[in-house]
Design an enzyme around this catalytic site. Structure first.
Site, PDB file in Angstrom:
ATOM      1  N   ASN A  76      54.223   5.452  29.233  1.00  0.00           N
ATOM      2  CA  ASN A  76      53.956   4.091  29.709  1.00  0.00           C
ATOM      3  C   ASN A  76      52.474   3.810  29.462  1.00  0.00           C
ATOM      4  OD1 ASN A  76      53.606   1.738  31.131  1.00  0.00           O
ATOM      5  ND2 ASN A  76      54.017   2.625  33.147  1.00  0.00           N
ATOM      6  N   LYS A 124      50.959   1.064  29.812  1.00  0.00           N
ATOM      7  CA  LYS A 124      50.439   0.015  30.707  1.00  0.00           C
ATOM      8  C   LYS A 124      49.623  -1.000  29.883  1.00  0.00           C
ATOM      9  CE  LYS A 124      50.735   3.328  34.406  1.00  0.00           C
ATOM     10  NZ  LYS A 124      50.302   3.747  35.723  1.00  0.00           N
ATOM     11  N   HIS A 155      58.412  -1.141  38.038  1.00  0.00           N
ATOM     12  CA  HIS A 155      57.252  -0.253  38.213  1.00  0.00           C
ATOM     13  C   HIS A 155      56.450  -0.721  39.423  1.00  0.00           C
ATOM     14  CE1 HIS A 155      53.479   1.805  37.533  1.00  0.00           C
ATOM     15  NE2 HIS A 155      54.140   2.629  36.737  1.00  0.00           N
ATOM     16  N   GLU A 175      53.428  -1.023  39.904  1.00  0.00           N
ATOM     17  CA  GLU A 175      52.330  -1.954  39.600  1.00  0.00           C
ATOM     18  C   GLU A 175      52.855  -3.376  39.455  1.00  0.00           C
ATOM     19  OE1 GLU A 175      50.744   0.347  36.380  1.00  0.00           O
ATOM     20  OE2 GLU A 175      50.015   1.818  37.826  1.00  0.00           O
ATOM     21  N   GLU A 227      58.605   7.615  41.205  1.00  0.00           N
ATOM     22  CA  GLU A 227      57.158   7.620  41.046  1.00  0.00           C
ATOM     23  C   GLU A 227      56.491   7.344  42.393  1.00  0.00           C
ATOM     24  OE1 GLU A 227      55.897   6.764  36.744  1.00  0.00           O
ATOM     25  OE2 GLU A 227      56.100   4.848  37.757  1.00  0.00           O
ATOM     26  N   GLY A 229      48.195   7.734  38.657  1.00  0.00           N
ATOM     27  CA  GLY A 229      46.807   7.580  38.210  1.00  0.00           C
ATOM     28  C   GLY A 229      45.768   8.220  39.116  1.00  0.00           C
ATOM     29  N   SER A 269      50.817  11.138  37.612  1.00  0.00           N
ATOM     30  CA  SER A 269      49.842  12.191  37.266  1.00  0.00           C
ATOM     31  C   SER A 269      50.477  13.413  36.613  1.00  0.00           C
ATOM     32  CB  SER A 269      49.032  12.603  38.505  1.00  0.00           C
ATOM     33  OG  SER A 269      48.272  11.493  38.959  1.00  0.00           O
TER      34      SER A 269
HETATM   35  P1  PGA Z   1      50.174   8.208  35.493  1.00  0.00           P
HETATM   36  O1  PGA Z   1      51.153   6.936  35.529  1.00  0.00           O
HETATM   37  O2  PGA Z   1      50.853   9.272  34.663  1.00  0.00           O
HETATM   38  O3  PGA Z   1      48.909   7.705  34.859  1.00  0.00           O
HETATM   39  O4  PGA Z   1      49.981   8.652  36.892  1.00  0.00           O
HETATM   40  C1  PGA Z   1      52.532   7.077  35.612  1.00  0.00           C
HETATM   41  C2  PGA Z   1      53.187   5.713  35.684  1.00  0.00           C
HETATM   42  O5  PGA Z   1      52.680   4.841  36.385  1.00  0.00           O
HETATM   43  O6  PGA Z   1      54.227   5.470  35.056  1.00  0.00           O
END
Ligand code: PGA
Length: 253
Positions: A10, A12, A96, A98, A168, A174, A213
Site C-alpha cells: 500500500n 498510500k 483503510h 486512514e 490492521e 506507521g 509496521s
Molecule cells: P505500515 O502501513 O506498514 O507503514 O505500518 C500499513 C498500512 O497502513 O496498510
C-alpha cells in the site's frame, strides 16, 4: 485448505512519475520465478496506468486504494470500480483506517463500496482494526467484530476467493510498533471464527492479512502464524528490496 499467501503493498499518497520506485520493483520482480505467494502493489491513482504498464508480465498484480460505489456519474473527484478495471487493476483496498479517519468513512459505506467493487469483478482487501484506546480498554475483539460484520458483504457468492480481510491495528500503522505474534494470532483466529459464523465453510479460503509496521525483520514470525495468510505493507513496500524480502518469508504452501 491451503491459502496462497498474499503480499500487498500500500503506497498510500507516495510516488511520482519521476521516481524510480516502479521501475526498481519491476526489474527486481522480473528476476524471480515460481512464487508460492501472490503479490499486489497499490499505488496512488495517478500512478496506476504507468505502474500497470511497468509491471506487466512481472507476475505482480495492480490494485487501488479506494473506489466509489457507482460505475460513473456526477461524483467529482471520485474513481469508479469500472475505471479501476479499465486501467488494469484486479484489487482494491477498502476501509483503510486512514480513509475511515481522514474521510469519515463508516462501515455501511465501506460495505457498499465492497459490494460495488466485487460486482465489477475486483478483489477486495477489506481493512479492519482497533485504535490504541480501544485495545487498552479491552475492546479489541469487539471492535473488530463490529467492523467486520458492518462492512463485509456476506451475500456475495465469490466471497471466498475475491474477498481478503486485512487486520490492521491502527496504533501499529506507521509507528514501528506491532502486537506480539500471539496477539496477532488471537485476533486472526477470532476473525476466522466470525467469518465462519457469517459465511460458513467459505471462510476457510478467505485470506486474512496482517498490516501495521511489517518489516523484513518481523515478517517471518508473523507470516508463519496459522491464521495469517499474508501482509498489507505500507512503509516497507516503498523499498522494493524490503517488499521482496518480506514476501520471501511467506511460508511454502
Ligand atoms: P505500515 O502501513 O506498514 O507503514 O505500518 C500499513 C498500512 O497502513 O496498510
Amino acid at each position: 485448505m491451503a491459502r496462497r499467501p498474499l503480499i500487498a503493498g500500500n503506497w498510500k499518497m507516495n510516488g511520482l512519475l519521476a521516481d524510480s520506485l516502479a521501475d526498481t520493483l519491476a526489474t527486481l520482480m522480473r528476476k524471480k520465478q515460481d512464487w508460492p505467494f501472490e503479490m499486489v502493489v497499490c499505488p496512488p491513482f495517478t500512478l496506476l496506468h504507468y505502474l500497470g504498464k511497468t509491471i506487466a508480465g512481472s507476475g505482480i498484480a495492480l490494485g487501488a486504494q479506494d473506489c466509489h460505489i457507482k460505475e460513473s456519474g456526477a461524483h467529482t473527484g471520485d474513481i469508479s470500480p469500472l475505471m479501476l478495471k479499465d486501467v488494469g487493476c484486479t484489487y482494491v483496498i477498502l476501509g483503510h483506517s486512514e480513509r475511515r479517519m481522514d474521510h469519515g468513512e463508516g462501515d455501511s459505506l465501506i460495505m457498499a463500496k465492497a459490494k460495488a467493487a466485487l460486482a465489477a469483478g475486483l478483489k477486495v482487501i477489506l481493512c479492519i482494526g482497533e485504535t490504541e484506546a480501544e485495545r487498552d480498554s479491552g475492546k479489541t475483539l469487539e471492535v473488530n467484530q463490529t467492523q467486520l460484520k458492518g462492512s463485509m458483504p456476506v451475500e456475495v457468492e465469490a466471497a471466498d476467493t475475491d474477498l481478503v480481510i486485512a487486520y490492521e491495528p491502527v496504533w501499529a500503522i506507521g509507528t514501528g510498533r506491532t502486537p506480539t505474534d500471539r496477539e496477532i494470532q488471537e485476533v486472526h483466529a477470532f476473525i476466522r471464527k466470525e467469518l465462519i459464523a457469517l459465511i460458513g465453510t467459505a471462510a476457510d479460503s478467505v485470506r486474512l492479512l496482517y498490516g501495521g509496521s511489517m518489516k523484513p525483520g518481523n515478517a517471518g514470525g508473523i507470516l508463519a502464524l496459522p491464521d495469517v495468510d499474508g501482509g498489507l505493507i505500507g512503509g516497507a513496500s516503498l523499498k522494493a528490496e524490503d517488499f521482496w524480502a518480506i514476501a520471501q518469508q511467506s511460508p511454502a504452501l
